[in-house]
Design an enzyme around this catalytic site. Structure first.
Site, mmCIF file in Angstrom:
data_model
loop_
_atom_site.group_PDB
_atom_site.id
_atom_site.type_symbol
_atom_site.label_atom_id
_atom_site.label_comp_id
_atom_site.label_asym_id
_atom_site.label_seq_id
_atom_site.Cartn_x
_atom_site.Cartn_y
_atom_site.Cartn_z
ATOM 1 N N CYS A 30 -12.139 15.810 94.073
ATOM 2 C CA CYS A 30 -10.963 16.694 94.099
ATOM 3 C C CYS A 30 -9.759 15.972 93.479
ATOM 4 O O CYS A 30 -9.216 15.039 94.070
ATOM 5 C CB CYS A 30 -10.682 17.103 95.541
ATOM 6 S SG CYS A 30 -9.096 17.927 95.804
ATOM 7 N N CYS A 33 -6.698 16.016 95.660
ATOM 8 C CA CYS A 33 -6.852 15.089 96.792
ATOM 9 C C CYS A 33 -6.497 13.666 96.357
ATOM 10 O O CYS A 33 -5.827 12.931 97.095
ATOM 11 C CB CYS A 33 -8.290 15.112 97.317
ATOM 12 S SG CYS A 33 -8.834 16.688 97.982
#
Length: 107
Positions: A30, A33
């Site tokens: 991600c 993230c």
């Protein structure tokens, strides 16, 4: 102290502790993230001794992520005394994480 990588058992143990627990549900693939990760780490260091900062990889703990209601990552969850205090989905900055904590921990 840096945020701690946790599995389900570690998470349950942290919830049973006395300190509030701030959880980052994330995944290594991600991009968002990875961008917010350094801000989460800074929050963890700044709040050492006042809260437990936990990182839970949703790929390694898919059932736990599902149980916690994670539909989007990154999702931050805050607990105190085993009780959920709030959820912050895709924070855009460290300041957003700080506001989230202050609003729920009364600081």
């Amino acid at each position: 102290m840096a945020a701690m990588d946790m599995n389900k058992a570690g998470f349950e143990q942290a919830l049973a502790g006395e300190l509030p627990v701030l959880v980052d549900l994330w995944a290594p693939w991600c991009g968002y993230c990875r961008r917010i990760g350094p801000a989460f780490e800074q929050v963890a260091r700044e709040n050492e001794g006042r809260l437990v900062a936990a990182k839970i990889n949703v790929d390694e703990e898919p059932e736990l992520a599902k149980d916690l209601g994670a539909e989007v990552i990154p999702t931050l969850l805050l607990y105190r005394g085993g009780r959920a205090l709030g959820t912050l989905v895709a924070p855009d900055s460290k300041a957003a994480i700080d506001r989230f904590l202050a609003g729920r921990l009364g600081e």
